[in-house]
Design an enzyme around this catalytic site. Structure first.
Site, mmCIF file in Angstrom:
data_model
loop_
_atom_site.group_PDB
_atom_site.id
_atom_site.type_symbol
_atom_site.label_atom_id
_atom_site.label_comp_id
_atom_site.label_asym_id
_atom_site.label_seq_id
_atom_site.Cartn_x
_atom_site.Cartn_y
_atom_site.Cartn_z
ATOM 1 N N GLY A 67 0.831 -1.199 0.000
ATOM 2 C CA GLY A 67 0.000 0.000 0.000
ATOM 3 C C GLY A 67 0.861 1.242 0.000
ATOM 4 C CE1 TYR A 115 -10.152 0.863 8.257
ATOM 5 C CE2 TYR A 115 -10.764 2.356 10.024
ATOM 6 C CZ TYR A 115 -9.856 1.936 9.075
ATOM 7 O OH TYR A 115 -8.652 2.585 8.936
#
Length: 249
Positions: A14, A151
């Site tokens: 990422g 999340y």
């Protein structure tokens, strides 16, 4: 503290935008060889232009075990061994508890939990003695915020994983720690499909509720990552908040 990373070999998942890119720039500017991953070719190409000749980009899906296996092979071929691994790839999504779907749940846990776990597993044999692994958690793993139940749970899983992997990798003399960002102006809101006025209202809300009354910068998180990866030589299993005091005050 470390001021140069000459010759160091660092992998960042990422790493094509936001916090990951800021960390890649910090290390590359310090002389390190950096390999970043991402899912979008165009974004990776743009990141490489900013990082320069010491950077390599690999298109890789953090939730794909096949991609993770191929990534490990690429890292072995290009680097041989690794001095630091920043496991930063992740996604966010929000929905009220009563309207959260199975698809959203699976996506968040596949990318935010399964991906990091098997990334560390695949790259652990390449980590040099004394190297550091850093996972990206989030301030939400200790706060109960609306519409972020899945999340938050995925990031809490990463916090637990930081401890257990730190214990398991001790015999290899590899440290495992986590950086826990709060509200960071990483560009993720600006790149979302939300209207501009909603984006600004959301940022204003974060600023008004944060003890420091501002958003953090990706570079501030990157500095914490560098500390954990190289300078925190007597720390393992810990989580370092970079959140303007949101989880502490």
């Amino acid at each position: 503290m470390t001021t140069t990373y000459d010759g160091k070999k660092i992998v960042i998942t990422g790493g094509s935008s936001g916090i990951g890119l800021a960390a890649a720039r910090l290390f590359a500017d310090g002389g390190a060889h950096v390999l970043i991953t991402g899912r979008t070719g165009a974004t990776l190409d743009a990141a490489l232009e900013r990082l320069g000749e010491k950077a390599t980009a690999v298109r890789s899906d953090a939730a794909s075990l096949e991609d993770i296996k191929e990534l490990a092979g690429t890292v072995r071929e290009r680097f041989g061994t690794v001095d630091a691994l920043f496991v930063n790839a992740g996604v966010t999504a929000s929905a009220p508890f009563d309207s959260t779907t199975e698809e959203m749940y699976d996506e968040l846990f596949d990318i935010n939990v399964k991906g990091p776990y098997f990334t560390v597993q695949a790259l652990a044999p390449l980590l040099r003695e004394g190297s550091g692994v850093v996972l990206t958690t989030s301030v939400v793993n200790v706060l109960g915020l609306d519409a972020l139940s899945v999340y938050s749970a995925s990031k809490a899983a990463l916090r637990s994983m930081t401890r257990t992997l730190a214990r398991e990798l001790l015999p290899r003399k590899v440290r495992v720690n986590a950086v826990s960002p709060g509200p960071i102006d990483s560009g993720i809101l600006d790149r979302s499909s939300l209207p501009a006025d909603v984006v600004e209202a959301t940022k204003d809300g974060y600023r008004s509720t944060n003890p420091m009354r501002r958003l953090g910068r990706p570079e501030e998180v990157a500095a914490a990552v560098a500390y954990l990866a190289f300078d925190a030589t007597f720390s393992t299993g810990m989580e370092l908040p970079v959140d303007g005091g949101a989880s502490q005050l």
